[in-house]
Design a protein around this motif. Structure first.
Motif, PDB file in Angstrom:
ATOM      1  N   GLY A  59       4.495 -49.821  30.814  1.00  0.00           N
ATOM      2  CA  GLY A  59       3.483 -49.426  32.078  1.00  0.00           C
ATOM      3  C   GLY A  59       2.544 -48.528  31.804  1.00  0.00           C
ATOM      4  N   VAL A  60       2.173 -47.330  32.662  1.00  0.00           N
ATOM      5  CA  VAL A  60       1.203 -46.618  32.404  1.00  0.00           C
ATOM      6  C   VAL A  60       1.163 -45.985  30.994  1.00  0.00           C
ATOM      7  N   TYR A  61       2.352 -45.631  30.603  1.00  0.00           N
ATOM      8  CA  TYR A  61       2.465 -45.151  29.239  1.00  0.00           C
ATOM      9  C   TYR A  61       1.897 -45.714  28.126  1.00  0.00           C
ATOM     10  N   ALA A  62       1.716 -47.194  28.359  1.00  0.00           N
ATOM     11  CA  ALA A  62       1.210 -47.868  26.936  1.00  0.00           C
ATOM     12  C   ALA A  62      -0.336 -47.362  26.808  1.00  0.00           C
ATOM     13  N   LEU A  63      -1.056 -46.967  28.121  1.00  0.00           N
ATOM     14  CA  LEU A  63      -2.406 -46.666  27.798  1.00  0.00           C
ATOM     15  C   LEU A  63      -2.481 -45.170  27.337  1.00  0.00           C
ATOM     16  N   VAL A  64      -1.376 -44.440  27.814  1.00  0.00           N
ATOM     17  CA  VAL A  64      -1.463 -42.963  27.196  1.00  0.00           C
ATOM     18  C   VAL A  64      -1.002 -43.120  25.616  1.00  0.00           C
ATOM     19  N   ILE A  65      -0.364 -44.151  25.409  1.00  0.00           N
ATOM     20  CA  ILE A  65       0.178 -44.319  23.825  1.00  0.00           C
ATOM     21  C   ILE A  65      -0.932 -44.843  22.982  1.00  0.00           C
ATOM     22  N   VAL A  70      -4.724 -24.991  21.028  1.00  0.00           N
ATOM     23  CA  VAL A  70      -3.400 -24.622  21.424  1.00  0.00           C
ATOM     24  C   VAL A  70      -3.321 -24.004  22.800  1.00  0.00           C
ATOM     25  N   PHE A  71      -4.334 -23.064  23.089  1.00  0.00           N
ATOM     26  CA  PHE A  71      -4.417 -22.431  24.300  1.00  0.00           C
ATOM     27  C   PHE A  71      -4.606 -23.436  25.305  1.00  0.00           C
ATOM     28  N   SER A  72      -5.643 -24.369  25.175  1.00  0.00           N
ATOM     29  CA  SER A  72      -5.941 -25.637  25.956  1.00  0.00           C
ATOM     30  C   SER A  72      -4.517 -26.395  26.616  1.00  0.00           C
ATOM     31  N   PHE A  73      -3.757 -26.921  25.291  1.00  0.00           N
ATOM     32  CA  PHE A  73      -2.672 -27.447  25.640  1.00  0.00           C
ATOM     33  C   PHE A  73      -1.613 -26.687  26.449  1.00  0.00           C
ATOM     34  N   LEU A  74      -1.483 -25.420  26.319  1.00  0.00           N
ATOM     35  CA  LEU A  74      -0.321 -24.617  27.154  1.00  0.00           C
ATOM     36  C   LEU A  74      -0.997 -24.644  28.512  1.00  0.00           C
ATOM     37  N   ILE A  75      -2.157 -24.302  28.709  1.00  0.00           N
ATOM     38  CA  ILE A  75      -2.948 -24.286  30.069  1.00  0.00           C
ATOM     39  C   ILE A  75      -2.564 -25.647  30.842  1.00  0.00           C
ATOM     40  N   ILE A  76      -2.825 -26.671  30.143  1.00  0.00           N
ATOM     41  CA  ILE A  76      -2.293 -28.097  30.552  1.00  0.00           C
ATOM     42  C   ILE A  76      -1.175 -28.335  31.251  1.00  0.00           C
ATOM     43  N   ILE A  77      -0.074 -27.943  30.209  1.00  0.00           N
ATOM     44  CA  ILE A  77       1.221 -28.340  30.531  1.00  0.00           C
ATOM     45  C   ILE A  77       1.946 -27.413  31.744  1.00  0.00           C
ATOM     46  N   SER A  78       1.161 -26.200  31.746  1.00  0.00           N
ATOM     47  CA  SER A  78       1.563 -25.275  32.779  1.00  0.00           C
ATOM     48  C   SER A  78       0.911 -25.608  34.250  1.00  0.00           C
ATOM     49  N   THR A  79      -0.213 -26.414  34.233  1.00  0.00           N
ATOM     50  CA  THR A  79      -0.579 -26.889  35.441  1.00  0.00           C
ATOM     51  C   THR A  79      -0.522 -27.959  35.761  1.00  0.00           C
ATOM     52  N   ALA A  80       0.187 -29.006  35.084  1.00  0.00           N
ATOM     53  CA  ALA A  80       0.348 -30.485  35.399  1.00  0.00           C
ATOM     54  C   ALA A  80       0.866 -30.628  36.726  1.00  0.00           C
ATOM     55  N   SER A  81       1.819 -29.684  37.111  1.00  0.00           N
ATOM     56  CA  SER A  81       2.471 -30.146  38.442  1.00  0.00           C
ATOM     57  C   SER A  81       1.563 -29.735  39.682  1.00  0.00           C
ATOM     58  N   PHE A  82       0.415 -28.879  39.311  1.00  0.00           N
ATOM     59  CA  PHE A  82      -0.332 -28.577  40.392  1.00  0.00           C
ATOM     60  C   PHE A  82      -1.464 -29.796  40.510  1.00  0.00           C
ATOM     61  N   ALA A  83      -1.833 -30.515  39.551  1.00  0.00           N
ATOM     62  CA  ALA A  83      -2.525 -31.748  39.569  1.00  0.00           C
ATOM     63  C   ALA A  83      -1.849 -32.815  40.456  1.00  0.00           C
ATOM     64  N   ALA A  84      -0.478 -32.774  39.965  1.00  0.00           N
ATOM     65  CA  ALA A  84       0.251 -33.903  41.161  1.00  0.00           C
ATOM     66  C   ALA A  84       0.230 -33.752  42.511  1.00  0.00           C
ATOM     67  N   LEU A 104       1.771 -34.386  30.802  1.00  0.00           N
ATOM     68  CA  LEU A 104       2.567 -33.620  29.643  1.00  0.00           C
ATOM     69  C   LEU A 104       2.476 -34.662  28.310  1.00  0.00           C
ATOM     70  N   VAL A 105       2.673 -35.904  28.460  1.00  0.00           N
ATOM     71  CA  VAL A 105       2.626 -36.692  27.336  1.00  0.00           C
ATOM     72  C   VAL A 105       1.465 -37.116  26.766  1.00  0.00           C
ATOM     73  N   ALA A 106       0.300 -37.002  27.738  1.00  0.00           N
ATOM     74  CA  ALA A 106      -1.146 -37.406  27.182  1.00  0.00           C
ATOM     75  C   ALA A 106      -1.680 -35.982  26.635  1.00  0.00           C
ATOM     76  N   SER A 107      -1.133 -34.897  27.015  1.00  0.00           N
ATOM     77  CA  SER A 107      -1.799 -33.672  26.428  1.00  0.00           C
ATOM     78  C   SER A 107      -1.491 -33.532  25.101  1.00  0.00           C
ATOM     79  N   ILE A 108      -0.562 -34.221  24.420  1.00  0.00           N
ATOM     80  CA  ILE A 108      -0.291 -33.892  22.889  1.00  0.00           C
ATOM     81  C   ILE A 108      -1.562 -34.246  22.045  1.00  0.00           C
ATOM     82  N   ASN A 109      -2.527 -35.038  22.806  1.00  0.00           N
ATOM     83  CA  ASN A 109      -3.619 -35.509  21.952  1.00  0.00           C
ATOM     84  C   ASN A 109      -4.346 -34.196  21.965  1.00  0.00           C
ATOM     85  N   ILE A 110      -4.650 -33.338  22.697  1.00  0.00           N
ATOM     86  CA  ILE A 110      -5.285 -32.060  22.316  1.00  0.00           C
ATOM     87  C   ILE A 110      -5.055 -31.130  21.207  1.00  0.00           C
TER      88      ILE A 110
END
Length: 478
Positions: free
Chosen positions: A171-177, A92-106, A119-125
């Motif tokens: 598109g790319v979300y097919a790979l995430v799904i 849960v901690f990892s998930f929160l860190i990922i969604i809060s830093t996603a924009s920095f990666a972009a 944001l969508v792919a991080s649900i897997n965590i």
């Protein structure tokens, strides 16, 4: 469990995982063909960046204590419950860190599309900690038939979801799904087959020894992550998502078979080697037999793919991937080397020294990073060339460290690789003769000739191993 029954269970486990991973390999190839025709190179590049970023965050926010369950061989309900809750909390901690830093990666990779994908792919965590303890209990108990069913079902349904998503224009979300659905199926089936539930109990002191082992194992995995993903971390900054897509496509063609083959042995050998952790020579013999079985398939397969990349990629994936052909040619040789060296680290984990695997991975990471830093100055092809060199040096490094902890002779290593090396040399000679027009054949005939030569070499030098596999298959299908 006696050594005899344990050995029989390991053999059966190897059989089931081999069959399932063979099926999964054919499935992965078929799905990759469909997705490569439906999606754009950019989509593969964006997913590569997404998964690399998520993996990078998880490295430092989630310890992954599942390995200690296998190594301990026996654990109490209180210990397992404590491990379960700490895994869940860290995820849960990892998930929160990922969604809060996603924009920095972009911003860092200058790819605005990355943020919603992450944001969508991080649900897997959040899915993994729900079933990981139960899954590790299945591995610890050598329930490989059940594991095989779970993994194949997840791969199959996830692949179907990806193809449907691609046809629907996602598109790319097919790979995430694909990743999300695969994990969800594994979750459901694992909980169905392993009816273990955690108690509302947590005591740090009771799992302190397991945490210490897991931290060492995690350190090894962290180093291994950088070894395998540092190329994406660096290339994503220097190349566009399209070029990265070509690279990711080429790397997957090389690495997917390697990963599947190595997975079979890693899944069987880690728990089985752990059960023999006091007999290092038995582990060493098992390792060299495994190297032989992997190399007799991967080395000729990767060599044939490299020498026939034009024909195979154009016919199978379409001409929009033509720019990936020279990259595939080079990386296939990296894949051949990596296939026989990738799972070697389980030896150190099995004898209770995962930190040694970490040291080896750090050395490999330095070699890989050096190769990429040198390569990016001249282009993506030079990255591939330098990676081949780094894989060779990495394998040598591993062998030197292994020999220090479990001494072996060069003769043992050569014997395990004798057939594959002859296959590599024979196929290379044929390719050279055709390239310099000493022999004239069309591309289709060249592929057929190489396949025939590879099978002849396999029969001559590894007949005993092949017949052994066929014997097991015959016995298990009765």
């Amino acid at each position: 469990m006696s050594d005899g029954s344990k050995k029989n269970k390991i053999i059966k486990g190897g059989f089931y995982l081999t069959i399932v991973n063979t099926l999964s390999q054919f499935l992965a190839i078929a799905v990759n063909i469909v997705l490569a025709r439906l999606l754009l190179p950019e989509d593969f590049g964006l997913v590569a960046l997404t998964m690399t970023f998520i993996g990078f965050i998880v490295l430092f926010t989630n310890m992954g204590f599942g390995s200690s369950i296998i190594h301990e061989t026996e654990s109490t309900q209180k210990e397992l419950s404590s491990i379960y809750w700490i895994n869940l909390a860290l995820s849960v901690f990892s998930f929160l860190i990922i969604i809060s830093t996603a924009s920095f990666a972009a911003v860092f990779y200058e790819e605005p599309k990355l943020t919603p994908i992450i944001l969508v792919a991080s649900i897997n965590i959040l899915l993994s900690p729900v079933f990981i303890v139960q899954f590790k209990l299945l591995e610890r108990d050598l329930e490989f038939r059940t594991i095989s069913i779970i993994n194949l079902s997840g791969t199959l349904i996830g692949s179907i979801a990806a193809v449907i998503g691609a046809y629907a224009g996602l598109g790319v979300y097919a790979l995430v799904i694909q990743a999300l659905v695969s994990s969800a199926i594994r979750l459901v089936l694992t909980l169905y087959h392993k009816r273990w539930l955690p108690s509302f109990y947590f005591n740090f002191k009771e799992i302190k020894h397991m945490i210490w082992y897991s931290l060492k194992f995690k350190a090894s995995k962290t180093a291994l992550y950088f070894e395998r993903n540092i190329d994406y971390l660096i290339l994503g900054k220097f190349f566009s998502s399209v070029i990265l897509g070509y690279y990711a496509f080429s790397y997957n063609i090389m690495y997917t078979p390697v990963k599947r083959i190595s997975y079979i042995f890693s899944e069987v050998l880690f728990p089985s080697f752990s059960s023999f952790k006091n007999d290092k020579q038995k582990i060493l013999r098992g390792y060299f037999k495994s190297v032989n079985l992997i190399a007799l398939v991967s080395v000729p397969a990767m060599t044939i793919l490299a020498f026939n990349a034009d024909l195979i990629i154009n016919v199978v994936f379409g001409n929009k991937w033509d720019e990936a052909i020279p990259i595939v040619r080079i990386l296939c040789f990296a894949g051949a080397i990596q296939s026989v060296s990738q799972f070697g680290g389980i030896i150190f984990s099995s004898i209770g020294k995962p930190e040694v695997s970490m040291y080896v991975s750090i050395g490999r990471t330095i070699l890989t990073a050096s190769a990429i830093v040198l390569g990016v100055q001249y282009g993506v092809l030079w990255v591939a060339y330098f990676l081949v060199i780094s894989k060779i040096l990495s394998f040598i490094l591993f062998l030197l460290v292994l020999n220090r902890h479990i001494p072996f002779s060069i003769k043992q290593l050569f014997f395990s690789l004798k057939g594959p090396l002859v296959s590599l040399i024979s196929l290379s000679i044929i390719y050279i003769l055709v390239s310099f027009e000493y022999i004239t054949v069309n591309p289709s005939m060249l592929l057929i000739v190489m396949l025939i030569v590879a099978f002849l070499v396999l029969y001559i030098f590894d007949k005993k191993a092949v017949f052994g596999i066929l014997k097991v298959l015959r016995e298990k299908t009765k």
